[in-house]
Design a protein around this motif. Structure first.
Motif, short mmCIF file in Angstrom:
data_model
loop_
_atom_site.label_atom_id
_atom_site.label_comp_id
_atom_site.label_asym_id
_atom_site.label_seq_id
_atom_site.Cartn_x
_atom_site.Cartn_y
_atom_site.Cartn_z
N GLU A 262 14.40 -14.64 3.09
CA GLU A 262 14.16 -14.19 4.46
C GLU A 262 14.59 -15.27 5.45
O GLU A 262 14.95 -14.98 6.59
CB GLU A 262 12.70 -13.83 4.69
N ARG A 276 17.87 -7.89 10.91
CA ARG A 276 17.39 -7.95 9.52
C ARG A 276 16.69 -6.64 9.17
O ARG A 276 15.75 -6.24 9.84
CB ARG A 276 16.42 -9.12 9.38
N GLY A 366 1.78 -14.16 2.27
CA GLY A 366 2.50 -13.00 2.78
C GLY A 366 2.96 -12.07 1.67
O GLY A 366 2.99 -10.84 1.84
N GLU A 369 -0.06 -10.25 0.49
CA GLU A 369 -0.44 -9.18 1.42
C GLU A 369 0.29 -7.89 1.04
O GLU A 369 -0.30 -6.81 0.99
CB GLU A 369 -0.08 -9.58 2.85
N LYS A 370 1.60 -8.03 0.79
CA LYS A 370 2.38 -6.83 0.43
C LYS A 370 1.90 -6.26 -0.91
O LYS A 370 1.74 -5.05 -1.07
CB LYS A 370 3.86 -7.17 0.33
N PHE B 24 5.20 -7.10 7.59
CA PHE B 24 4.80 -8.32 6.89
C PHE B 24 5.79 -9.47 7.08
O PHE B 24 6.04 -10.23 6.15
CB PHE B 24 4.62 -8.03 5.40
N HIS B 25 6.38 -9.60 8.25
CA HIS B 25 7.19 -10.80 8.49
C HIS B 25 6.27 -12.03 8.46
O HIS B 25 5.05 -11.91 8.46
CB HIS B 25 7.94 -10.66 9.81
N SER B 26 6.88 -13.22 8.48
CA SER B 26 6.13 -14.42 8.08
C SER B 26 5.09 -14.95 9.07
O SER B 26 4.10 -15.54 8.67
CB SER B 26 7.11 -15.57 7.83
N ARG B 31 5.29 -10.82 13.60
CA ARG B 31 4.63 -9.54 13.31
C ARG B 31 4.31 -8.77 14.59
O ARG B 31 4.38 -7.54 14.62
CB ARG B 31 3.35 -9.77 12.49
#
Lengths: 531, 116
Positions: A262, A276, A366, A369-370, B24-26, B31
Motif C-alpha cells: 500500500e 488507488r 489494520g 481489522e479486515k 481500512f486505509h492505514s 479513513r
C-alpha cells in the motif's frame, strides 16, 4: 474484552492482548488483537526479519535482476527460492542467488571493497543482465558500509548498468513488514520516474501487491489484457526492473496486497496523482466485482461482463462440486498477511467451510481489522503466535485443515492435521476463477486424503481393520451425501490443465492488439505529419 | 433516530465490513477521506443525484460508491422502498457508524501514528 489466553503462554503476560475470540455482538471497537509490535522475549516467534520482507517477498520476484545480498551467506540462502514466484523468462530470479559472503575480516576492516568487486564480478558472470538490486543485511548495516556510494561508483564505471539499493537490514522493524515498507519507499524514491514506458493503450494500470506465486499475477493480467488494458508493471511479480521504473505513467493503481504494497500506492497517489483501487482477486463474487470496478474506471463494462460471464459459466460447476463436499469443514486460516482478509469471508460463502481461526505473524492491527471484520463469530484471531500456541489452538479447535506456510504447516502434520501451503502454494495459482477451483481441489484432496485415515492408526495398539479395503477420497467424502447430492447434473471435479499459466505467455489479445495498433498509428502520424 | 433505522444501519455497516476494503486505509485521516468520499457517492446515487467524476481520484471513489449502492439495492429490497428523506437519514447514520467502527471507536493504535 474478548482476549484469549493460551495456557502455554500464561507465563508470558505480555501475550495477553495478542489473541481475541470474536464473540456474539463483538465488533472492531471491542475485539482486536495487538499487532506489529516487537517480538516479546520468551515467545519464540516464527516471524521473518525486515531483510527477508524486503528481499524475499518484494524485491526478488523482479525477473531480470541480479539479486545480491551484502552480508554473510546464510542471509542469502534463507531467502532463496523457497517461494515460487515464477516468471516468463525461464525463472531467472529463482535460479540464481548472489552474496558478498562477508567474513570477520570484512567486519573489522569494512566490506565496501568486497561489495564493489562482487558487483562487478556478478555483472561479468551474467553479462546479459544489466540490472541489480543490492540488499543490506544486519552485519553490513552495523559496520556502516555506504552501499549507495559503491553503487553510484560502479554505475559510473560500467556505464550500462542500473543498480537499486535496498537498505532494509534484518533489524529494521518488528518483522518482515518493516522491510516491505522500506523497499516500497526506496523504490519510489530511487527508481520510479527514471524510465519512460511505451504507452500502447488508452487504459493503463499498475497491478500492485502480487508476486506471481505460481502465476497468480499472470492470471490477473490475462483478464486485464482481454479488456484491452495495458499493465505497465506488476509490483513486483514477473516484472522487469525497467517496467517498475515506469509506474508513474499508469492511470490507475490496482492494489491486491495492501499489507506489503500500500505504501507505494499511497506515494504514487501523492506524488503523481494516480488513484488507488483496492481489489480482491480471490473468490468468484468478489472477483466479479473487482474486475467490473477496474473496467468501469475506463468505460469497459461490456468487456468485463463478457469475461465474468464466460469464467463463471466455465468454472462455477466445478467449484460447486467441491463446495458440496467441503461444507462444514473447519479450517484455520493462518496466512502471512493479505489472505487473512481476502479469504476470511468468501471462502465460507463459496466453499461452505468454517473459518475457526485467523492469524498473521507480521500483520498490523489494520490487517486484523479486515480479518476480524470478515470472519464469522467464534473465530480465534491470533497475532504472531508461537509454535506452542499454534499447537494449543489446533488441539482446542480441532480443525480439518490448516492453511498456512511451510514452518507451521510441518508442525500441523506431526499431529496429523493436513496443511495446505498458501504462501508458496501446493498446486496453484489460486488467483482467478480457475485458481479458486484449484484451491478447492487442493483443500478437498488434503482433507480427504486416504493417508490421514491410515496415519491415524497406531500400529502399536490399534486393531487393523482387515475386513475393509483401501478407501478412496470419493468414498470418504461422499459418504454423507445423498445420491442426488453426489450426482448433480453439470457438477464435476476440476478439469483444467496441470499448467494453466504457460499458455498465457503466447496468447494473442485482440482488444490489446487493437489498442497497440491505434497507438502505433498515432505515433507514426506524429513522426510523419500528414500532408 | 428510531430503532428500525438503527437496525437497518447496522445491517448495512455489517455488509460493508464483510465485503469492502476501502474503509481500512492505514491512518485516521486517510479513513475519514475514504469514508466521506465513498459513502458520499453512494448516498448521491441512492438519492438519484449525479456524482462528480471530473478527476481520476473522484472517478475511483465512484467505483466503490457505485458498487456499494448497487449492492444495497440488490441485497436489501427495503432500500428500494425508502423515500429520499429516509435514504438521506440512513446514509448519514451509516457514515457515522462506519466512522465510529473504523476511526473514533477503533482499537487500532496505528491510526494516529504521524509517519505514514
Amino acid at each position: 474484552m474478548p482476549y484469549h489466553t493460551f495456557k502455554c503462554s500464561e507465563c508470558i503476560p505480555e501475550r495477553a492482548m495478542h489473541a481475541v475470540v470474536k464473540g456474539p455482538g463483538e465488533d472492531l471497537t471491542s475485539c482486536l488483537p495487538l499487532g506489529y509490535l516487537n517480538t516479546i522475549p520468551g515467545t519464540i516467534s516464527e516471524r521473518g526479519c525486515a531483510f527477508c520482507g524486503a528481499k524475499h517477498v518484494i524485491g526478488a520476484p523482479m525477473k531480470d535482476v541480479i539479486h545480491l545480498c551484502h552480508g554473510p551467506v546464510g542471509c542469502t540462502y534463507d531467502t532463496w527460492h523457497t517461494k515460487r514466484y515464477i516468471s516468463d523468462n525461464d525463472n531467472n530470479q529463482l535460479k540464481y542467488a548472489w552474496a558478498t559472503d562477508v567474513k570477520e575480516k570484512n567486519v573489522v576492516f569494512g566490506a565496501e571493497k568486497l561489495l564493489k568487486k562482487t558487483i562487478i564480478d556478478t555483472f561479468k558472470a551474467q553479462p546479459h543482465l544489466k540490472r541489480m538490486t543490492i540488499y543490506q543485511t544486519c552485519a553490513t548495516a552495523l559496520i556502516g558500509d555506504d552501499m549507495d556510494a559503491v553503487a553510484r561508483e560502479v554505475m559510473e564505471e560500467l556505464g550500462d548498468v542500473d543498480i537499486f539499493v535496498c537498505n532494509a537490514p534484518g533489524f529494521g522493524g518488528p518483522s518482515q513488514s518493516g522491510g516491505h515498507h522500506k523497499i516500497n519507499i526506496a523504490w519510489v524514491d530511487q527508481k520510479v520516474g527514471t524510465k519512460e514506458p511505451k504507452i500502447e493503450s488508452d487504459y493503463v494500470i499498475n497491478y500492485v501487491g502480487d508476486y506471481n506465486i505460481q502465476g497468480d499475477a499472470e492470471i490477473m493480467c490475462d483478464y486485464f489484457h482481454r479488456m484491452g488494458i495495458q499493465v505497465l508493471s506488476t509490483f513486483t511479480g514477473n516484472s522487469t526492473f525497467d517496467e517498475l521504473a515506469t509506474m508513474h505513467r499508469a492511470h490507475l493503481n490496482v492494489l491486491e496486497c495492501a499489507r506489503s504494497a500500500e505504501y507505494i500506492c499511497n506515494e504514487l497517489r501523492v506524488r503523481y496523482g494516480i488513484p488507488r483501487l483496492d481489489i480482491d482477486g480471490f473468490g468468484f463474487d468478489l472477483l466479479n466485482e473487482s474486475l467490473m470496478k477496474v473496467a468501469m474506471f475506463f468505460g469497459l463494462e461490456e468487456k468485463a461482463q463478457k469475461i465474468i460471464d464466460e469464467e463463471n459459466a466455465r468454472w462455477r460447476p466445478e467449484l460447486d462440486w467441491y463446495a458440496r463436499r467441503l461444507k462444514g469443514k473447519r479450517i484455520c486460516l493462518w496466512p502471512g498477511g493479505s489472505k487473512l482478509w481476502h479469504w476470511a469471508h468468501v471462502i465460507e460463502e463459496e466453499m461452505g467451510v468454517k473459518v475457526v481461526s485467523v492469524y498473521s505473524k507480521f500483520g498490523h492491527q489494520g490487517d486484523f481489522e479486515k480479518g476480524v471484520a470478515r470472519c464469522s463469530e467464534g473465530a480465534l484471531a491470533i497475532d504472531d503466535p508461537n509454535e506452542l500456541e499454534a499447537l494449543e489452538a489446533m488441539e482446542e479447535l480441532k480443525p480439518d485443515i490448516i492453511l498456512t506456510g511451510m514452518r507451521p504447516g510441518e508442525v500441523a502434520k506431526k499431529i496429523r492435521i493436513p496443511y495446505l501451503n498458501i504462501h508458496a502454494y501446493h498446486n496453484g495459482p489460486y488467483k482467478g476463477y480457475e485458481g479458486w477451483v484449484r484451491l478447492a481441489r487442493d483443500l478437498y484432496n488434503a482433507i480427504y486424503s486416504p493417508m490421514y485415515q491410515l496415519a491415524a492408526i497406531d500400529i502399536s495398539k490399534d486393531e487393523i481393520p482387515l475386513e475393509r479395503g483401501f478407501r478412496s477420497r470419493r468414498m470418504i467424502s461422499d459418504v454423507t451425501l445423498s445420491p442426488e447430492e453426489a450426482n448433480v447434473e453439470g457438477e464435476h471435479p476440476y478439469t483444467g490443465e496441470y499448467d494453466n499459466v504457460t499458455r498465457l505467455r503466447t496468447k494473442v489479445y485482440p482488444e490489446l492488439e487493437a489498442q497497440r495498433a491505434k497507438h502505433q498509428e498515432a505515433a507514426e502520424e506524429v513522426l510523419v505529419p500528414a500532408k | 433516530m428510531d430503532e428500525t433505522m438503527k437496525e437497518k444501519i447496522e445491517i448495512l455497516a455489517d455488509y460493508i465490513m464483510h465485503r469492502c476494503l476501502w474503509q481500512f486505509h492505514s491512518r485516521a485521516w486517510d479513513r475519514e477521506r475514504q469514508n466521506a468520499q465513498i459513502l458520499g457517492v453512494a448516498k448521491q446515487l441512492l438519492l438519484g443525484e449525479e456524482p462528480d467524476l471530473s478527476t481520476p481520484e473522484l472517478k475511483c471513489y465512484w467505483l466503490d460508491g457505485f458498487h456499494l449502492a448497487k449492492g444495497f439495492r440488490q441485497r436489501f429490497d427495503w432500500v428500494n422502498q425508502m423515500s429520499k428523506e429516509e435514504l438521506a437519514t440512513l446514509m448519514d447514520g451509516l457514515k457515522e457508524r462506519v466512522d465510529y467502527l473504523t476511526i473514533h471507536g477503533s482499537l487500532n493504535k496505528e491510526l494516529t501514528v504521524a509517519a505514514y
